[in-house]
Design a protein around this motif. Structure first.
Motif, PDB file in Angstrom:
ATOM      1  N   ARG A 120       0.807  -1.269  -0.118  1.00 54.37           N
ATOM      2  CA  ARG A 120       0.060  -0.061   0.020  1.00 54.37           C
ATOM      3  C   ARG A 120       0.890   1.116   0.147  1.00 54.37           C
ATOM      4  NH1 ARG A 120      -2.571   4.023  -0.848  1.00 54.37           N
ATOM      5  NH2 ARG A 120      -4.794   4.169  -0.683  1.00 54.37           N
ATOM      6  N   TRP A 121       1.200   1.607  -1.270  1.00 53.30           N
ATOM      7  CA  TRP A 121       1.899   2.866  -1.484  1.00 53.30           C
ATOM      8  C   TRP A 121       0.958   3.990  -1.271  1.00 53.30           C
ATOM      9  CZ3 TRP A 121       7.111   2.129  -0.891  1.00 53.30           C
ATOM     10  CH2 TRP A 121       7.630   1.024  -1.631  1.00 53.30           C
ATOM     11  N   GLY A 122       1.477   5.292  -1.294  1.00 53.31           N
ATOM     12  CA  GLY A 122       0.574   6.284  -1.373  1.00 53.31           C
ATOM     13  C   GLY A 122      -0.120   6.534  -2.763  1.00 53.31           C
ATOM     14  N   GLY A 123       0.687   6.276  -3.775  1.00 55.26           N
ATOM     15  CA  GLY A 123       0.192   6.313  -4.911  1.00 55.26           C
ATOM     16  C   GLY A 123       1.482   6.279  -5.992  1.00 55.26           C
ATOM     17  N   ALA A 124       1.214   6.152  -7.456  1.00 51.92           N
ATOM     18  CA  ALA A 124       2.234   6.211  -8.262  1.00 51.92           C
ATOM     19  C   ALA A 124       1.407   6.924  -9.783  1.00 51.92           C
ATOM     20  CB  ALA A 124       2.641   4.822  -8.601  1.00 51.92           C
ATOM     21  N   ILE A 125       2.273   7.648 -10.338  1.00 51.18           N
ATOM     22  CA  ILE A 125       1.859   8.333 -11.644  1.00 51.18           C
ATOM     23  C   ILE A 125       2.883   8.097 -12.587  1.00 51.18           C
ATOM     24  CG2 ILE A 125       1.693  10.518 -12.591  1.00 51.18           C
ATOM     25  CD1 ILE A 125       0.998  11.709  -9.767  1.00 51.18           C
ATOM     26  N   ALA A 126       2.512   7.314 -13.733  1.00 53.33           N
ATOM     27  CA  ALA A 126       3.305   7.312 -14.969  1.00 53.33           C
ATOM     28  C   ALA A 126       2.987   8.008 -15.959  1.00 53.33           C
ATOM     29  CB  ALA A 126       3.330   5.618 -15.115  1.00 53.33           C
ATOM     30  N   PHE A 127       3.630   8.921 -16.469  1.00 53.03           N
ATOM     31  CA  PHE A 127       3.321   9.659 -17.775  1.00 53.03           C
ATOM     32  C   PHE A 127       4.146   9.033 -18.848  1.00 53.03           C
ATOM     33  CE2 PHE A 127       2.796  13.256 -14.692  1.00 53.03           C
ATOM     34  CZ  PHE A 127       1.714  13.471 -14.873  1.00 53.03           C
ATOM     35  N   THR A 128       3.473   8.171 -19.553  1.00 50.46           N
ATOM     36  CA  THR A 128       3.902   7.575 -20.790  1.00 50.46           C
ATOM     37  C   THR A 128       4.899   6.371 -20.361  1.00 50.46           C
ATOM     38  OG1 THR A 128       3.517   9.538 -22.082  1.00 50.46           O
ATOM     39  CG2 THR A 128       4.657   7.497 -23.229  1.00 50.46           C
ATOM     40  N   GLY A 129       4.377   5.089 -20.063  1.00 51.21           N
ATOM     41  CA  GLY A 129       5.349   4.051 -19.686  1.00 51.21           C
ATOM     42  C   GLY A 129       4.563   2.706 -19.398  1.00 51.21           C
ATOM     43  N   GLY A 130       5.395   1.788 -19.447  1.00 49.90           N
ATOM     44  CA  GLY A 130       4.795   0.578 -19.071  1.00 49.90           C
ATOM     45  C   GLY A 130       5.839  -0.389 -18.373  1.00 49.90           C
ATOM     46  N   LEU A 131       5.456  -1.573 -17.883  1.00 57.40           N
ATOM     47  CA  LEU A 131       6.264  -2.655 -17.313  1.00 57.40           C
ATOM     48  C   LEU A 131       7.525  -2.977 -18.052  1.00 57.40           C
ATOM     49  CD1 LEU A 131       3.496  -4.635 -15.259  1.00 57.40           C
ATOM     50  CD2 LEU A 131       5.338  -2.942 -14.290  1.00 57.40           C
ATOM     51  N   ILE A 132       8.548  -3.038 -17.662  1.00 58.73           N
ATOM     52  CA  ILE A 132       9.719  -3.427 -18.543  1.00 58.73           C
ATOM     53  C   ILE A 132      10.129  -4.938 -19.032  1.00 58.73           C
ATOM     54  CG2 ILE A 132      12.340  -3.229 -18.494  1.00 58.73           C
ATOM     55  CD1 ILE A 132      11.941  -0.775 -16.630  1.00 58.73           C
TER      56      ILE A 132
END
Length: 211
Positions: A120-132
């Motif tokens: 349970r992180w606070g949150g995540a923001i990914a502007f243009t990305g995906g898993l590697i």
């Protein structure tokens, strides 16, 4: 390998209640991604941290390459983030008060790190990305996000990040019990637009104001 070169803004870690870790894209810098923080109007309880990748890149090849081709730099990037998070936790800040934001290569690393360490992180923001990886390797990812809000925004098309990889990443993150908001913008280009910022604030960071 990556050095522990961190740039700080906002409140001191010792005094902060929440932390935002920002990850820059290929060829960019910690200062570049930190400049984005002004658009989010974070409250005064936030410390903001931006690690600097050695030679301005987190790993040498496309995020769609076989993982072994991006080693040992990818593992070094993950280890660096583990160290950053551990330091934050030692300062008395719980993981559910830690937030992540990345753009492009930094967005890929953001998603990869949180998926490998689902909690349970606070949150995540990914502007243009995906898993590697050349494909997704579900065995790499474990844990339970317990409803962690994650925002992913991308363009259709994007020269570097196929929409299918974004969608597959959303599916995997959701299976780990993340609360994912994915938005695909037609012909947005490889950039960040105001609507994405607004959604990131609404979906992820606005929750931080009340935690």
């Amino acid at each position: 390998m990556h050095q522990n070169n961190i740039v700080y803004r906002g409140k001191k870690l010792e005094e902060a209640g929440k932390v935002l870790i920002m990850l820059h894209g290929r060829g960019a810098s910690a200062e570049d991604i930190l400049s984005l923080s002004s658009y989010f109007k974070l409250d005064n309880d936030f410390a903001i941290i931006a690690p600097q990748a050695t030679n301005h890149t987190w790993y040498p090849y496309s995020f769609l390459a076989e993982p072994s081709q991006n080693e040992p730099f990818l593992s070094s990037s993950i280890d660096l983030l583990n160290g950053v998070v551990n330091d934050i936790v030692l300062k008395g800040i719980a993981k559910d008060k830690i937030y992540f934001l990345g753009f492009s290569q930094g967005a890929c690393l953001t998603l990869e790190f949180v998926a490998r360490n689902a909690t349970r992180w606070g949150g995540a923001i990914a502007f243009t990305g995906g898993l590697i990886g050349d494909k997704l390797y579900p065995d790499k990812y474990k844990g339970d996000f317990a409803g962690t809000p994650i925002f992913i925004g991308t363009s259709d098309p994007d020269f570097h990040v196929p929409v299918q990889r974004v969608q597959d990443s959303t599916s995997l993150l959701t299976k780990l019990n993340a609360n994912v908001k994915e938005i695909v913008y037609k012909d947005m280009g490889h950039t960040i637009i105001q609507e994405e910022i607004d959604w990131a604030k609404k979906w992820v960071l606005n929750n931080a104001q009340n935690v």
